[in-house]
Write a protein that holds these residues in place. Structure first.
Motif, PDB file in Angstrom:
ATOM      1  N   TRP A  83      -3.407  -5.737   0.104  1.00 40.59           N
ATOM      2  CA  TRP A  83      -2.158  -5.585   0.878  1.00 40.59           C
ATOM      3  C   TRP A  83      -1.605  -6.950   1.286  1.00 40.59           C
ATOM      4  O   TRP A  83      -0.405  -7.211   1.153  1.00 40.59           O
ATOM      5  N   LEU A  84      -2.480  -7.825   1.765  1.00 39.15           N
ATOM      6  CA  LEU A  84      -2.043  -9.145   2.213  1.00 39.15           C
ATOM      7  C   LEU A  84      -1.510  -9.973   1.041  1.00 39.15           C
ATOM      8  O   LEU A  84      -0.458 -10.629   1.142  1.00 39.15           O
ATOM      9  N   MET A  85      -2.221  -9.953  -0.077  1.00 42.49           N
ATOM     10  CA  MET A  85      -1.778 -10.727  -1.242  1.00 42.49           C
ATOM     11  C   MET A  85      -0.449 -10.205  -1.763  1.00 42.49           C
ATOM     12  O   MET A  85       0.429 -10.984  -2.163  1.00 42.49           O
ATOM     13  N   LEU A  88       2.319 -11.397   0.542  1.00 46.83           N
ATOM     14  CA  LEU A  88       2.599 -12.822   0.407  1.00 46.83           C
ATOM     15  C   LEU A  88       3.093 -13.202  -0.993  1.00 46.83           C
ATOM     16  O   LEU A  88       3.309 -14.384  -1.281  1.00 46.83           O
ATOM     17  N   GLY A  89       3.258 -12.205  -1.869  1.00 43.79           N
ATOM     18  CA  GLY A  89       3.751 -12.467  -3.212  1.00 43.79           C
ATOM     19  C   GLY A  89       2.749 -13.154  -4.112  1.00 43.79           C
ATOM     20  O   GLY A  89       3.140 -13.894  -5.034  1.00 43.79           O
ATOM     21  N   ARG A 108      -4.509  -0.465  -6.773  1.00 47.34           N
ATOM     22  CA  ARG A 108      -3.114  -0.341  -7.180  1.00 47.34           C
ATOM     23  C   ARG A 108      -2.237  -0.360  -5.946  1.00 47.34           C
ATOM     24  O   ARG A 108      -2.642   0.075  -4.854  1.00 47.34           O
ATOM     25  N   VAL A 109      -1.022  -0.877  -6.125  1.00 49.84           N
ATOM     26  CA  VAL A 109      -0.041  -0.975  -5.053  1.00 49.84           C
ATOM     27  C   VAL A 109       1.121  -0.070  -5.418  1.00 49.84           C
ATOM     28  O   VAL A 109       1.726  -0.221  -6.489  1.00 49.84           O
ATOM     29  N   SER A 110       1.462   0.863  -4.531  1.00 46.91           N
ATOM     30  CA  SER A 110       2.546   1.801  -4.803  1.00 46.91           C
ATOM     31  C   SER A 110       3.893   1.117  -4.614  1.00 46.91           C
ATOM     32  O   SER A 110       3.990  -0.022  -4.146  1.00 46.91           O
ATOM     33  N   GLY A 111       4.957   1.838  -4.951  1.00 47.34           N
ATOM     34  CA  GLY A 111       6.295   1.294  -4.809  1.00 47.34           C
ATOM     35  C   GLY A 111       6.657   0.932  -3.391  1.00 47.34           C
ATOM     36  O   GLY A 111       7.453   0.010  -3.162  1.00 47.34           O
ATOM     37  N   ASP A 112       6.079   1.652  -2.406  1.00 53.11           N
ATOM     38  CA  ASP A 112       6.374   1.337  -1.006  1.00 53.11           C
ATOM     39  C   ASP A 112       5.352   0.388  -0.389  1.00 53.11           C
ATOM     40  O   ASP A 112       5.340   0.169   0.821  1.00 53.11           O
ATOM     41  N   GLY A 113       4.487  -0.190  -1.239  1.00 50.86           N
ATOM     42  CA  GLY A 113       3.551  -1.202  -0.764  1.00 50.86           C
ATOM     43  C   GLY A 113       2.228  -0.683  -0.253  1.00 50.86           C
ATOM     44  O   GLY A 113       1.398  -1.469   0.217  1.00 50.86           O
ATOM     45  N   GLU A 114       1.963   0.620  -0.353  1.00 48.95           N
ATOM     46  CA  GLU A 114       0.665   1.140   0.090  1.00 48.95           C
ATOM     47  C   GLU A 114      -0.390   0.847  -0.971  1.00 48.95           C
ATOM     48  O   GLU A 114      -0.133   0.945  -2.171  1.00 48.95           O
ATOM     49  N   VAL A 115      -1.585   0.503  -0.520  1.00 48.41           N
ATOM     50  CA  VAL A 115      -2.679   0.113  -1.406  1.00 48.41           C
ATOM     51  C   VAL A 115      -3.724   1.217  -1.465  1.00 48.41           C
ATOM     52  O   VAL A 115      -4.102   1.797  -0.434  1.00 48.41           O
ATOM     53  N   GLU A 116      -4.204   1.501  -2.668  1.00 51.52           N
ATOM     54  CA  GLU A 116      -5.349   2.377  -2.870  1.00 51.52           C
ATOM     55  C   GLU A 116      -6.362   1.654  -3.742  1.00 51.52           C
ATOM     56  O   GLU A 116      -5.982   0.896  -4.642  1.00 51.52           O
ATOM     57  N   ILE A 117      -7.641   1.894  -3.466  1.00 54.39           N
ATOM     58  CA  ILE A 117      -8.694   1.372  -4.331  1.00 54.39           C
ATOM     59  C   ILE A 117      -9.519   2.538  -4.863  1.00 54.39           C
ATOM     60  O   ILE A 117      -9.629   3.584  -4.221  1.00 54.39           O
ATOM     61  N   ALA A 118     -10.073   2.353  -6.043  1.00 52.12           N
ATOM     62  CA  ALA A 118     -10.873   3.398  -6.670  1.00 52.12           C
ATOM     63  C   ALA A 118     -12.325   3.280  -6.229  1.00 52.12           C
ATOM     64  O   ALA A 118     -12.858   2.185  -6.060  1.00 52.12           O
TER      65      ALA A 118
END
Length: 291
Positions: A83-85, A88-89, A108-118
């Motif tokens: 999320w932080l990376m 910060l682009g 993966r990062v969704s279109g609205d910026g939410e992060v999920e990990i497997a």
């Protein structure tokens, strides 16, 4: 030598003051293990360190330190780092492969910026009656405080001991002795006790608390790998649908609604972790993050 900056984000937040703080160093290439541990000790939380990788198959590598020791995987720190990376682009892609001591973790990062990990498919092992009794005693509980479901070790990345309780009041009242927790976790070969209750079965809503084995602090506000383990425990207890015949049947999940695990309320740090089944095996783990 100038010390690299430490960024702190709050992962799996669910209200003011919520989430699990995650101190993160985005360039730890010149840090020693002792320096990494010192950061975790100074901040008092499990911390993440981005280091170079010689493996062309991963985007970067993460190391995780508790104040007391290095660990192989930490869900909330991984989510917070991605999320932080992204904020910060610093990411070249929204689909990532991250090297950790427990293996490659997809993110993966969704279109609205939410992060999920497997997380991989969970492994479950029911504790024998004598060891289960030791766990119950370490938490200061009696048989009447339990939900009548098995006490299990469960793991996706790190083993947690799942203790199903009879009511939220029992969960809220827990004040275990960290020394007894550490001792019984050693017996159970577990990295933490995870007592839990069903809040709303129809809504797939659970609440839990995490008492770690030896982290340098007595309780966690949000524990992603434990919540993922709980998803598999609740599946085995027939409390949620999908995967009813085992992890290979992910495609049969009846709904895409996430399993939600609330944590941290007893600490004044309300948190919520969301878990969704993924194909062909395992789960996606995510939640809100704030700086």
């Amino acid at each position: 030598m100038t010390r690299p900056p430490v960024h702190t984000v709050h992962v799996f937040t669910d209200g003011p003051g919520g989430g699990n703080p995650a101190p993160i160093v985005l360039d730890a290439s010149d840090m020693t293990a002792a320096e990494m541990q010192r950061v975790a000790q100074q901040h008092g939380h499990e911390s993440g360190f981005v280091v170079p990788s010689d493996d062309d198959d991963v985007d970067f590598r993460l190391r995780f330190w508790m104040p007391s020791q290095e660990v192989s995987m930490c869900g909330h720190v991984t989510v917070g780092t991605v999320w932080l990376m992204h904020r910060l682009g610093l990411l070249r892609s929204r689909d990532l492969r991250i090297g950790t001591a427990s293996g490659v973790v997809r993110a993966r990062v969704s279109g609205d910026g939410e992060v999920e990990i497997a997380q991989p498919a969970g492994a479950l092992e029911r504790l024998d009656s004598s060891l289960a009794a030791e766990v119950v005693a370490a938490l200061g509980l009696t048989a009447e405080d339990l939900a009548g479901l098995p006490i299990r070790n469960a793991s996706t990345s790190r083993t947690k001991t799942l203790i199903p309780l009879a009511s939220p009041d029992v969960l809220d009242a827990l004040v275990p002795d960290p020394r007894r927790v550490a001792a019984v976790c050693a017996l159970a070969e577990s990295t933490g006790l995870y007592p839990w209750v069903v809040r709303d079965r129809g809504a797939r809503l659970f609440e839990a608390r995490q008492f770690p084995r030896s982290s340098g602090y007595p309780e966690d506000a949000a524990t992603g790998v434990a919540a993922a383990a709980l998803a598999y425990g609740s599946l085995a207890d027939r409390l949620v649908d999908g995967l009813v015949n085992g992890p290979a049947d992910a495609a049969t999940a009846a709904t895409d609604a996430p399993i939600r695990v609330q944590q941290g309320r007893a600490m004044g740090r309300p948190s919520e972790i969301r878990i969704r089944w993924r194909e062909p095996r395992g789960v996606w783990l995510g939640g809100a993050v704030r700086a």
